[in-house]
Scaffold this active site. Structure first.
Site, PDB file in Angstrom:
ATOM      1  N   ASP A 108     -32.138 -12.374 -30.417  1.00 14.71           N
ATOM      2  CA  ASP A 108     -31.230 -13.305 -29.758  1.00 14.71           C
ATOM      3  C   ASP A 108     -31.373 -13.226 -28.238  1.00 14.71           C
ATOM      4  OD1 ASP A 108     -29.271 -15.236 -29.635  1.00 14.71           O
ATOM      5  OD2 ASP A 108     -27.604 -13.848 -29.895  1.00 14.71           O
ATOM      6  N   ASN A 116     -30.801 -23.502 -37.016  1.00 13.83           N
ATOM      7  CA  ASN A 116     -31.568 -23.818 -35.805  1.00 13.83           C
ATOM      8  C   ASN A 116     -32.172 -25.225 -35.830  1.00 13.83           C
ATOM      9  OD1 ASN A 116     -32.862 -20.424 -35.379  1.00 13.83           O
ATOM     10  ND2 ASN A 116     -31.038 -21.392 -34.509  1.00 13.83           N
TER      11      ASN A 116
END
Length: 258
Positions: free
Chosen positions: A23, A71
């Site tokens: 991340d 995503n």
């Protein structure tokens, strides 16, 4: 610094399987005045460095959360750029994977990937299939809820066809229908960039994993950060629902079999 930290690691208490939520690529790039793809490109170097660190320690399994089903909802330019980066990186890295005896695996819904990405991955999976020293697992177009839903559907279909009976279904049965059926569950989960969430990643498999969170953005994450996470892992006592006394009684036995 990495060498110093590596010397502090107990080679008899290593995690067999490490999972990482990579991340912070986009935030790292924005902090430097660039678009989000700039961060993703630099994140590739972190992957190389962490692979190297795992190989040095003889870690057997590394799972990287590379692209979630959620995503796909990101801006089209970013998604398209990520898919191009994926294809380019996979093709460039196959020779290195083979040189280091690393076998590539993919978990996730590959049917949702662009044809070019599927082709590159299928070629890489075939070309590295003979390797047996280290397993690199990419979670692509993956989410744990998707995985569990597929498992339930496949179990239901096999019950309907008479291949399974309801009374014989247990935890071992479910695990055989998961995308991770050929891998051990992760011992250690690392999430970078200061977020404290699992984000729909390996929800079933992480039941007894140790969780490690760091504020370091993924493009800055290096071997020294990996070693720090492993040292932290080794300082914890994994009870698996048992008491300290029960664990203490089992430790001499575990050492004899290690």
């Amino acid at each position: 610094m990495p060498d110093h930290l590596q010397n502090e690691i107990d080679p008899t208490k290593l995690p067999n399987h490490i999972a990482i939520i990579m991340d912070g690529n986009g935030r790292w790039a924005k902090e430097k005045g660039h678009d989000r793809l700039y961060g993703h490109y630099h994140g590739v170097e972190s992957v190389r460095n962490i692979l190297e660190g795992c190989a040095e320690l003889n870690i057997k399994y590394l799972t990287l959360y590379a692209f979630s089903t959620e995503n796909w909802d990101r801006p089209k330019d970013e998604v398209d750029g990520l898919m191009e980066l994926l294809v380019d990186t996979i093709r460039k890295e196959v020779a290195t994977l083979n040189k280091n005896n690393i076998k590539l695996h993919v978990i996730g819904d590959m049917n949702t990937l662009p044809p070019s990405a599927r082709k590159a991955l299928e070629e890489a999976l075939l070309e590295t299939s003979h390797n047996d020293k280290f397993n690199l697992i990419l979670a692509l177009s993956y989410s744990s809820r998707w995985e569990l839903l597929q498992a339930v559907k496949n179990i239901a279909a096999d019950v309907k066809e008479g291949k399974l009976t309801i009374d014989t279904i247990d935890q071992d049965t479910l695990q055989k229908y998961l995308a991770t059926s050929e891998f051990p569950d992760p011992d250690l989960l690392i999430r970078t960039s200061g977020e404290y969430r699992i984000s729909n990643f390996l929800l079933y498999q992480l039941a007894y994993a140790e969780l490690y969170f760091t504020s370091t953005r993924w493009p800055d994450f290096r071997k020294k950060h990996l070693f720090e996470a492993i040292i932290d892992f080794q300082n914890r006592r994994r009870r698996f629902g048992k008491t300290d006394e029960q664990i203490s009684l089992r430790e001499p036995e575990q050492l004899q079999h290690s």
